[in-house]
Scaffold this active site. Structure first.
Site, mmCIF file in Angstrom:
data_model
loop_
_atom_site.group_PDB
_atom_site.id
_atom_site.type_symbol
_atom_site.label_atom_id
_atom_site.label_comp_id
_atom_site.label_asym_id
_atom_site.label_seq_id
_atom_site.Cartn_x
_atom_site.Cartn_y
_atom_site.Cartn_z
ATOM 1 N N GLU A 131 0.805 -1.231 0.000
ATOM 2 C CA GLU A 131 0.000 0.000 0.000
ATOM 3 C C GLU A 131 0.832 1.272 0.000
ATOM 4 O O GLU A 131 0.478 2.240 -0.671
ATOM 5 C CB GLU A 131 -0.944 0.014 1.207
ATOM 6 C CG GLU A 131 -2.080 -1.011 1.147
ATOM 7 C CD GLU A 131 -1.659 -2.438 1.476
ATOM 8 O OE1 GLU A 131 -0.486 -2.648 1.871
ATOM 9 O OE2 GLU A 131 -2.478 -3.351 1.331
ATOM 10 N N HIS A 146 -10.535 -4.462 10.365
ATOM 11 C CA HIS A 146 -11.257 -4.411 9.091
ATOM 12 C C HIS A 146 -12.525 -3.574 9.185
ATOM 13 O O HIS A 146 -13.515 -3.858 8.519
ATOM 14 C CB HIS A 146 -11.615 -5.822 8.610
ATOM 15 C CG HIS A 146 -10.471 -6.530 7.959
ATOM 16 N ND1 HIS A 146 -9.438 -7.075 8.670
ATOM 17 C CD2 HIS A 146 -10.182 -6.760 6.654
ATOM 18 C CE1 HIS A 146 -8.568 -7.628 7.833
ATOM 19 N NE2 HIS A 146 -8.996 -7.452 6.603
#
Ligand SMILES: Cc1ncc(C[n+]2csc(CCOP(=O)(O)OP(=O)(O)O)c2C)c(N)n1
Ligand SMILES: [Mg+2]
Lengths: 347, 325
Positions: free
Chosen positions: A82, A151
């Protein structure tokens, strides 16, 4: 099927009216898909990259089929890296392209803070305006079905503190399409904050390309007694709460800032001038949230207009629990907004 | 080493190295007056790397550098007046006084800005290379970084991506063995950064970074691979900085770097070696050396004088440039 899809499929679809009339109704996810499709068709500089953008699921359906239509050079999967991917996208933007980088979870965005915060957001300033970074970073917050602490985060509040970064958080299909197009044509890095529970929301969306000015909020519902500012998915809860408040004889004005940075301060102050009461609801944890910043703006600019202290309805300052019981206790909903609003107005 | 090259190119590289050296020395000399109010990281001793690489680059090719990137900026043809004015944090500087020594920029010649975050510009240069590929042009990107940057995740993530996508990028590691005071061997298991590149699927070489002809040769091959769509290369150039990590301090002996190590590398001065080579070939003469030096000194006098007399930004410009229009 991804677990959040299991969760989202169980939700009622929520229709938000008022953005635009006409008979064309799309879901939030369809509106985004259309924004990507039309932007890829319109501008050869636009490309989409991210983990899984070209797979069968196509980021919850929002990028499905685009690789087949526009080719693997313009819609492509990436390694799971990322931070560097953010820098790679920023570099491509410097060289004249208009990348859209997708993080399927906002939690993963945290790995990219160096390139997003130290680099992309500062580049224009640090080089005296000589280099521009027209970059869209799209992130999606999940919720429910035991998503757990890693998450489900909604960390937009942290990013309010980053000069040079614009942040949009559309809540309706109309805004999702219009703000995505605005983010793509903007010359700066724009963080596009989505919430998974909005993907099923429906609303009127015109077929043509259109943009929505970044930095302009809207009044979703007019009212007299209390101002409720609701961010991202909390708009759905706030509108439900406003309906209940109406039944209880309280008229709530619901404001959707749409852009978190730069914030539409005027719409906030004008509404508080009318109602004298302010409740702010955000998807993130309370401390240092977008709600905190909005509260600070109200305290600075509308203190004299307030009849009561400001109230924030946010998640508590704890990591998201996985247990369904604790999850239920963690997330504020329309009832919490309703109860707090009643207290503000009646007590 | 047999390289077929015309004399003018050889002289250009010599001139570039000498230009870097003399500008750095002047910065070093001026620093004590406290008018250059920004951290500086000098490249004295490392000149051959930037000179030997950038000679192959076109104006529209891209380079990225680090906190220590005066040398690359100069070698790529960045505007020297604007660089020195930036060091003096003037409004007329290349970054209008918002950047300073660690943040040099000149988009006219493909310098999109250097980063002071170790490893920070490696993804950015990988990104401009991605743009070249998507735009189907033959522009090449060179990313310069130190041995310290090879500790960072960005190095590994970016090399993997560039190899995967066969991007036109050359990674040039200026391995001067130190990250501040920390020796490479106290941070990395091996002393062969180039081997990482090989395992990511690109050619990787470790070369003498104080031999400008060797740098020239490897860079030429790497850059032509890029232009031909054959993908990235990494070149690890062994070199040495003469000054301390930051500012104008000398940090040899006294528990810092060993004196013998320093003396060894000074004896391998890239400019001395190359000028001797050129003199032996009859390309460079004492007279020519003098002439080149004089031209450079004149230029330096002029740019420092102009910089010192240029306006500073005014406080009411504080918020300019946060966003691009
Ligand atoms: C991410 C990050 N960590 C630490 C630092 C502090 N720092 C500045 S320069 C430097 C050493 C870098 O060494 P190297 O990459 O070998 O470059 P050199 O200074 O030798 O040219 C460090 C650790 C930084 N600027 N950025
Ligand atoms: Mg080093």
């Amino acid at each position: 099927m991804p677990w959040t899809t299991v969760q989202v499929e169980k939700l009622d679809s929520f229709f938000i009216s008022g953005d635009f009339t006409g008979d064309r109704v799309l879901t939030y996810r369809e509106a985004l898909h259309e924004a990507f499709d039309q932007s890829l068709a319109r501008d050869p500089r636009v490309f989409i990259m991210g983990e899984g953008v070209d797979d069968v699921a196509g980021v919850f359906g929002t990028t499905k089929g685009l690789k087949e239509k526009y080719g693997a050079d313009r819609v492509f999967d990436t390694p799971i890296a990322e931070n560097s991917l953010t820098g790679i996208a920023a570099g491509a933007a410097m060289a004249g392209l208009r990348p859209i980088l997708i993080h399927a979870r906002m939690d993963f965005l945290l790995l990219s803070f160096d390139q997003l915060v130290n680099h992309a957001s500062k580049w224009c300033y640090m080089f005296g305006g000589k280099v521009k970074i027209p970059l869209v970073v799209r992130t999606i917050s999940a919720r429910g079905w035991g998503s757990g602490a890693q998450h489900s985060q909604c960390i937009q509040g942290m990013l309010m503190n980053v000069p040079g970064l614009k942040i949009v958080a559309p809540a309706t299909p109309y805004d999702a399409k219009g703000l995505m197009i605005s983010a793509i044509i903007d010359s700066n890095p724009v963080l596009f904050v989505e919430h998974r529970w909005l993907h099923k929301t429906t609303g009127h969306v015109p077929e043509e390309l259109y943009s929505i000015p970044i930095g302009k909020g809207v009044i979703r519902r007019k009212g007299e007694d209390i101002t409720i500012v609701a961010i991202s998915y909390m708009l759905v809860e706030a509108l439900k709460a406003a309906e209940k408040l109406q039944e209880a004889g309280i008229s709530a004005e619901v404001i959707d800032p749409r852009t978190l940075k730069p914030l539409d301060e005027q719409i906030l102050v004008e509404s508080v001038a009318k109602t004298g009461r302010l409740l702010i609801t955000d998807t993130g944890c309370k401390t240092g949230s977008v709600a905190s910043e909005i509260a600070a703006v109200a305290a600075e600019k509308a203190f004299h207009l307030l009849k009561k202290p400001i109230k924030r309805v946010c998640c508590p300052d704890t990591p998201t629990p996985t247990s369904d019981v604790l999850e239920k206790a963690f997330y504020p909903n329309a009832d919490d907004i309703f109860n707090e609003a009643v207290k503000l107005v009646r007590e | 080493m047999s390289i077929v090259m015309d004399d003018s190119k050889l002289l250009e590289m010599y001139r570039t190295m000498q230009l870097i050296r003399l500008i750095e020395q002047r910065i070093n000399d001026e620093y004590k007056y406290d008018e250059i109010k920004t951290p500086i990281h000098l490249s004295i001793g490392q000149e051959a790397v930037a000179a030997g690489v950038c000679i192959h680059l076109r104006k529209d090719d891209y380079i990225f550098g680090t906190h220590r990137s005066h040398s690359q900026y100069i070698a790529k043809g960045g505007d020297i007046q604007k660089m020195i004015s930036e060091l003096y944090l003037r409004k007329t500087g290349c970054a209008s006084g918002r950047g300073g020594s660690m943040h040099l920029v000149d988009p006219e010649v493909g310098i999109f800005g250097s980063s002071a975050i170790v490893g920070g510009s490696i993804p950015l240069g990988t990104g401009t290379a991605l743009a070249s590929k998507l735009q189907k042009n033959d522009r090449v990107t060179v990313v310069f970084f130190g041995d310290g940057a090879a500790d960072e995740g960005t190095f590994h993530e970016s090399l993997n991506f560039a190899a995967l996508k066969k991007l036109p990028v050359v990674y040039v590691c200026e391995n001067n063995f130190y990250a501040i005071n920390s020796h490479q061997l106290s941070r990395q298991v091996g002393d062969n950064i180039y081997k990482w590149a090989q395992s990511y699927g690109m050619p990787g070489y470790q070369i003498d970074g104080n031999d400008v002809l060797e740098v020239f040769k490897y860079a030429e091959e790497a850059i032509s691979r890029c232009r031909n769509g054959e993908g990235p290369t990494m070149i690890e150039c062994l070199t040495y900085r003469w000054k301390g990590h930051i500012g104008t301090v000398d940090d040899v002996g006294e528990g810092y770097r060993p004196k013998e190590e320093y003396d060894y590398w000074v004896s391998r001065c890239p400019i001395k070696r190359f000028s001797e080579y050129l003199k032996n070939k009859g390309i460079l003469t004492d007279e020519l050396i003098k002439k080149i030096d004089q031209e450079i000194y004149d230029l330096i006098d002029e740019v420092f004088r102009v910089a010192q007399n240029s306006p500073k930004p005014s406080p009411d410009e504080l918020l300019d440039f946060v966003y691009a229009d």
